[in-house]
Design a protein around this motif. Structure first.
Motif, PDB file in Angstrom:
ATOM      1  N   ILE A 126      72.187  56.889  61.461  1.00  0.00           N
ATOM      2  CA  ILE A 126      72.764  57.317  60.180  1.00  0.00           C
ATOM      3  C   ILE A 126      74.188  57.767  60.419  1.00  0.00           C
ATOM      4  CG2 ILE A 126      72.650  59.002  58.296  1.00  0.00           C
ATOM      5  CD1 ILE A 126      69.524  58.289  60.253  1.00  0.00           C
ATOM      6  N   ALA A 128      76.858  59.949  58.524  1.00  0.00           N
ATOM      7  CA  ALA A 128      77.110  60.877  57.426  1.00  0.00           C
ATOM      8  C   ALA A 128      78.612  61.174  57.423  1.00  0.00           C
ATOM      9  CB  ALA A 128      76.299  62.152  57.613  1.00  0.00           C
ATOM     10  N   ILE A 140      69.714  65.594  55.367  1.00  0.00           N
ATOM     11  CA  ILE A 140      69.867  64.287  56.011  1.00  0.00           C
ATOM     12  C   ILE A 140      69.299  64.334  57.428  1.00  0.00           C
ATOM     13  CG2 ILE A 140      71.585  62.673  56.948  1.00  0.00           C
ATOM     14  CD1 ILE A 140      73.286  63.319  54.431  1.00  0.00           C
ATOM     15  N   SER A 201      76.128  52.374  50.987  1.00  0.00           N
ATOM     16  CA  SER A 201      75.497  52.567  49.686  1.00  0.00           C
ATOM     17  C   SER A 201      76.578  52.790  48.631  1.00  0.00           C
ATOM     18  CB  SER A 201      74.554  53.768  49.733  1.00  0.00           C
ATOM     19  OG  SER A 201      74.035  54.050  48.454  1.00  0.00           O
ATOM     20  N   ILE A 220      72.873  53.250  58.583  1.00  0.00           N
ATOM     21  CA  ILE A 220      72.941  53.595  57.165  1.00  0.00           C
ATOM     22  C   ILE A 220      74.146  54.511  56.967  1.00  0.00           C
ATOM     23  CG2 ILE A 220      71.808  54.811  55.276  1.00  0.00           C
ATOM     24  CD1 ILE A 220      70.509  52.147  55.919  1.00  0.00           C
ATOM     25  N   VAL A 222      76.519  56.830  54.560  1.00  0.00           N
ATOM     26  CA  VAL A 222      76.542  57.626  53.333  1.00  0.00           C
ATOM     27  C   VAL A 222      77.823  58.444  53.304  1.00  0.00           C
ATOM     28  CG1 VAL A 222      75.232  59.488  54.423  1.00  0.00           C
ATOM     29  CG2 VAL A 222      75.285  59.321  51.939  1.00  0.00           C
ATOM     30  N   THR A 258      70.325  59.007  50.725  1.00  0.00           N
ATOM     31  CA  THR A 258      70.117  58.699  52.143  1.00  0.00           C
ATOM     32  C   THR A 258      68.632  58.609  52.461  1.00  0.00           C
ATOM     33  OG1 THR A 258      72.156  59.877  52.713  1.00  0.00           O
ATOM     34  CG2 THR A 258      70.612  59.434  54.507  1.00  0.00           C
ATOM     35  N   THR A 259      67.857  59.557  51.952  1.00  0.00           N
ATOM     36  CA  THR A 259      66.422  59.565  52.207  1.00  0.00           C
ATOM     37  C   THR A 259      65.740  58.326  51.632  1.00  0.00           C
ATOM     38  OG1 THR A 259      66.408  61.990  52.227  1.00  0.00           O
ATOM     39  CG2 THR A 259      64.292  60.887  51.891  1.00  0.00           C
TER      40      THR A 259
END
Length: 272
Positions: A126, A128, A140, A201, A220, A222, A258-259
């Protein structure tokens, strides 16, 4: 200083108490390299994650009866200084409305990229980027732990990962998974070297988040709550996906979105 229980602290003028209270401020955390961990669950995970605890403050009259003595004994075996406080002092040093009688000072540590070992066959991380709210960053981290992600990268940090509210919202998972503070310039070439696709996203993306292939090595991405992701990240991303919004709001909270994405990664991989 020797390990073990010292005499009870009954005054807010105690130097250790003054230092702990000052650690509410980022400036003091940066200056001293110390930070605060409060709560049984958080300290239990700090123990599991081998966090560098320096001093543990206790208040037995506030204990909830969840094996606190075992936890304290485990810290004592590691040479941690354990200090008992009276209830009035402890309630003043606590960050919480309902303290549970356990709070510690710990030493900050730095994780390096070359120390990361992937546990998933197809790496899953992830990014962030510029997250502003400690509660969101902590959530997160908690979600990343829940889905078994390989690491969380706090990119171009705005929020201090050692903020007490990050630790509380993460329920101590900050200590049980790899967390790295990096810049955009550092992480992008590293991801390319590892062959990890970047999935951003965006409410404006045409591809539904369930239609992307997350069985590939995946990061991912975010962005911040207020500004989202900057344009240069969308240019660097391999895919942009959107989460359907059927109400009047045009986007989800950063931690919530995010989840949602993390559990779609988990769903696809579990199904495969």
């Amino acid at each position: 200083m020797e390990s073990g229980l010292l005499s009870k602290i009954t005054s807010l003028q105690n130097p250790q108490v003054k230092h702990l209270i000052k650690l509410r401020q980022k400036r003091e955390r940066d200056r001293s390299g110390d930070f605060v961990i409060e709560g049984y669950r958080e300290l239990l995970r700090a123990l599991d994650g081998k966090a560098a605890i320096k001093t543990l403050f206790t208040c037995p009259s506030l204990f909830l009866g969840v094996n606190e003595s075992d936890l304290i004994h485990s810290f004592e075996e590691q040479g941690v200084v354990v200090v008992e406080c009276d209830q009035n002092v402890f309630e003043k040093i606590s960050y919480r409305d309902r303290p549970d009688g356990l709070i510690a000072i710990a030493k900050q540590t730095t994780s390096l990229l070359d120390q990361l070992t992937f546990k998933n066959e197809a790496p899953f991380v992830i990014l962030a980027v510029g997250i502003e709210k400690p509660g969101n960053l902590g959530t997160i981290l908690r979600s990343a732990d829940a889905v078994g992600a390989d690491a969380v990268f706090v990119v171009d940090k705005v929020t201090d990962i050692y903020n007490p509210n990050v630790i509380r919202a993460s329920v101590g998972t900050l200590f049980t998974q790899p967390v790295f503070q990096v810049t955009s310039n550092e992480i992008y070439p590293w991801l390319k070297q590892q062959g990890i696709q970047i999935v951003a996203s965006s409410p404006d993306a045409q591809l539904n988040y369930t239609e992307a292939n997350y069985q590939l090595p995946t990061a991912i991405l975010v962005g911040s709550e207020q500004y989202g992701l900057q344009d240069h990240w969308f240019k660097k991303a391999d895919l942009s996906v959107s989460i359907p919004m059927l109400g009047c709001a045009d986007s989800l909270n950063a931690a919530t979105s995010t989840t949602v994405l993390l559990y779609e990664v988990l769903r696809q991989r579990a199904h495969a």
